[in-house]
Design a protein around this motif. Structure first.
Motif, short mmCIF file in Angstrom:
data_model
loop_
_atom_site.label_atom_id
_atom_site.label_comp_id
_atom_site.label_asym_id
_atom_site.label_seq_id
_atom_site.Cartn_x
_atom_site.Cartn_y
_atom_site.Cartn_z
N UNK A 14 0.75 -1.19 -0.02
CA UNK A 14 0.07 0.04 0.07
C UNK A 14 0.80 1.12 -0.10
N UNK A 15 1.74 1.33 0.89
CA UNK A 15 2.74 2.60 0.90
C UNK A 15 3.67 2.65 -0.33
N UNK A 20 4.49 5.40 -5.65
CA UNK A 20 4.78 4.99 -7.17
C UNK A 20 3.69 5.95 -7.83
N UNK A 21 2.56 6.15 -7.20
CA UNK A 21 1.36 7.09 -7.58
C UNK A 21 2.02 8.61 -7.73
N UNK A 22 2.47 8.82 -6.63
CA UNK A 22 3.06 10.31 -6.16
C UNK A 22 4.38 10.39 -7.25
N UNK A 23 5.07 9.51 -7.28
CA UNK A 23 6.23 9.46 -8.38
C UNK A 23 5.90 9.81 -9.97
N UNK A 24 4.76 8.86 -10.09
CA UNK A 24 4.32 9.16 -11.74
C UNK A 24 3.59 10.59 -11.79
N UNK A 25 3.01 11.23 -10.77
CA UNK A 25 2.38 12.34 -10.83
C UNK A 25 3.58 13.55 -10.95
N UNK A 26 4.52 13.23 -10.33
CA UNK A 26 5.74 14.12 -10.35
C UNK A 26 6.53 14.18 -11.97
N UNK A 27 6.53 12.97 -12.35
CA UNK A 27 7.10 12.72 -13.78
C UNK A 27 6.21 13.49 -14.42
N UNK A 28 4.86 13.32 -14.60
CA UNK A 28 3.76 13.90 -15.57
C UNK A 28 4.21 15.45 -15.21
N UNK A 29 4.29 16.00 -14.20
CA UNK A 29 4.36 17.41 -13.83
C UNK A 29 5.81 17.85 -14.77
N UNK A 111 1.90 -1.21 -11.78
CA UNK A 111 1.21 -2.43 -12.50
C UNK A 111 1.72 -3.82 -11.81
N UNK A 112 2.77 -3.81 -11.44
CA UNK A 112 3.48 -5.15 -10.98
C UNK A 112 2.98 -5.06 -9.54
N UNK A 113 2.84 -4.06 -8.67
CA UNK A 113 2.65 -3.83 -7.48
C UNK A 113 0.83 -4.20 -7.27
N UNK A 114 0.31 -3.52 -8.12
CA UNK A 114 -1.45 -3.90 -7.89
C UNK A 114 -1.62 -5.47 -8.35
N UNK A 115 -0.79 -6.16 -9.11
CA UNK A 115 -1.14 -7.25 -9.33
C UNK A 115 -0.68 -8.04 -8.04
N UNK A 116 0.64 -7.66 -7.52
CA UNK A 116 1.08 -8.54 -6.07
C UNK A 116 -0.09 -8.21 -5.14
N UNK A 117 -0.54 -7.10 -5.08
CA UNK A 117 -1.61 -6.69 -3.92
C UNK A 117 -2.91 -7.43 -4.34
N UNK A 118 -3.29 -7.78 -5.38
CA UNK A 118 -4.50 -8.52 -5.81
C UNK A 118 -4.26 -10.01 -5.43
#
Length: 131
Positions: A14-15, A20-29, A111-118
């Motif tokens: 989860x953390x 990862x989401x925060x990093x994707x947002x920073x890169x998109x910025x 994507x890999x981490x969401x698969x692992x969480x699932x």
């Protein structure tokens, strides 16, 4: 956040997903500001914090370290990368090619981490149905 040793790995995931989401947002910025004069690229630090937390020498196995990881220490942080460096005349330090590569890499990690969480929740459902 769930509070049980059974969910320790899920809590770490989860953390990691948040970071990862925060990093994707920073890169998109960064990509959005590639032509903004004076803009300095931003990035997120997390993997070194996670590595320090789970490689604690007090635990014999990584599983023990994960079970005892302090979730309060696992926070991602945004920082300005090479704040005083710029190889461009307009003082912007964003390299669009590098940002696109980093974004693609981070998307694969997410994507890999969401698969692992699932998969973890599937294991919980299987265990619950057997009980």
């Amino acid at each position: 956040m769930l509070t049980s040793d059974a969910f320790s790995y899920v809590n770490i995931l989860d953390r990691t997903l948040d970071a990862s989401w925060k990093r994707q947002t920073a890169i998109a910025n960064n990509i959005a500001n590639v032509d903004t004069p004076g803009y300095k690229r931003q990035d997120v630090t997390f993997s070194n914090i996670l590595k320090e937390e789970i490689e604690d020498i007090n635990y014999k196995t990584r599983d023990q370290a994960i079970r005892h990881a302090d979730m309060d220490d696992l926070e991602s942080e945004i920082y300005t990368d090479a704040e005083n460096f710029s190889y461009r005349i307009d003082k912007n330090n964003v390299d669009i090619d590098s940002e696109n590569v980093e974004l693609a890499s981070e998307q694969l990690k997410y994507q890999t981490m969401t698969t692992a969480t699932s998969s973890e929740f599937s294991r919980f459902r299987t265990a619950a149905s057997i009980s």
